[in-house]
Design an enzyme around this catalytic site. Structure first.
Site, PDB file in Angstrom:
ATOM      1  N   SER A  39      41.340  36.601  41.580  1.00 21.04           N
ATOM      2  CA  SER A  39      40.621  37.103  41.016  1.00 21.04           C
ATOM      3  C   SER A  39      40.339  38.458  40.689  1.00 21.04           C
ATOM      4  CB  SER A  39      39.022  36.652  41.695  1.00 21.04           C
ATOM      5  OG  SER A  39      38.225  36.156  40.252  1.00 21.04           O
ATOM      6  N   ASP A 152      39.749  29.563  39.502  1.00 18.49           N
ATOM      7  CA  ASP A 152      39.524  30.911  41.084  1.00 18.49           C
ATOM      8  C   ASP A 152      40.564  31.391  41.749  1.00 18.49           C
ATOM      9  OD1 ASP A 152      38.575  33.117  42.018  1.00 18.49           O
ATOM     10  OD2 ASP A 152      37.599  33.185  40.089  1.00 18.49           O
TER      11      ASP A 152
END
Length: 296
Positions: A39, A152
């Protein structure tokens, strides 16, 4: 030469702390050989692996606003899309940049939405990898790469130190932001006045939804982090003090960067011990590496 791997965790705006960590490492002339990221860590890690200095990255982050990151979603699967993240990466290192051609070895971690498996992007388009790694559920729609939908990477691997081991690192430094809440800091005094306007991009209902999503992911990732640490722990983990910084508080770059730099500077003596172990410690590390290689 010893290969030092850096694993950068996720955390939205908290991830700006990675800039300070890398600045302290560069100042100490740490021999970084590879970077892995999830991320926010994938964003900073990709830029660093592409040859951008911590100062270059900080200048870029100061130039960008929240609107640069949050592009409109047209799929109905999130409030926003990852197109903004892709554009930022492409504008800085080129639309055709590929991971395997970066000056520094790099990998980003994402989650395949359909197979529910962790995916490591260690080749292919850099912008694709970063977009996939940053697709925070609900806030951002799944990123589409090669016919697959990705979420993610923090869902399954919030701090990818195990990936750094698999990529051949001899020593691994993990930067754990313990990313959870809040979406925005509760202290408006910390913000520049103009930055408070960003809050009005989101309705009160949306902010509540973001908070639930962040809390859910925080709960989910704690066992995953602990399990991976039991199997193949990093040599050193640092925890920059970013808990007052919200996931979308991108204007608090001064606090984030300073927290990362302070944490890393404080840990430099420990890092020196890791990089220059005693004979007994070298034997122990060799034994642990052999166990990992044999899958034990």
């Amino acid at each position: 030469m010893m290969k030092l791997g850096i694993a950068l965790g996720g955390g939205g705006a908290k991830g700006l702390a990675h800039i300070g960590v890398l600045r302290a490492l560069d100042a100490a002339r740490a021999p970084i050989s590879l970077v892995t990221g999830t991320s926010a860590g994938a964003i900073i890690g990709a830029l660093y692996a592409a040859g951008k200095s911590p100062d270059d990255i900080e200048r870029l982050m100061r130039r960008l606003s929240l609107r640069d990151w949050l592009a409109r979603d047209k799929t109905g699967m999130g409030f926003f899309s990852t197109d903004g993240f892709r554009r930022v990466i492409e504008s800085e290192i080129g639309a055709g940049a590929r991971i395997e051609n970066l000056p520094l070895k790099f990998a980003a971690v994402a989650t395949d939405m359909d197979s529910q498996q962790e995916v490591v992007f260690d080749s292919g388009g850099v912008a694709d990898a970063v977009g996939a790694s940053c697709a925070f559920p609900i806030v951002l729609a799944p990123a589409q790469v090669g016919g697959h939908a990705y979420l993610d990477g923090g869902l399954l691997n919030p701090v990818p130190f195990d990936v750094a081991w698999r990529m051949g690192a001899d020593f691994v430094l993990a930067v754990d932001l313990a990313a959870d809440e809040p979406t925005f800091t509760a202290d408006p005094a910390l913000h520049r006045p103009e930055a408070l306007l960003f809050r009005f991009i989101f309705t009160a209902t949306q902010q509540k939804i973001f908070r639930v999503a962040a809390r859910t992911i925080g709960i989910m990732t704690k066992p995953a982090r602990a399990l991976k640490a039991m199997d193949a722990p990093p040599d050193l983990t640092i925890y920059p003090d970013v808990q007052k910084i919200g996931l979308l508080d991108f204007d608090l770059i001064d606090l984030s960067v300073a927290a990362g730099e302070t944490a890393m500077r404080d840990a430099l003596p420990q890092l020196a011990k890791v990089l220059h172990p005693t004979f007994r410690e070298r034997i122990q590390k060799t034994w642990r590496r052999m166990r990992r290689k044999n899958g034990n």
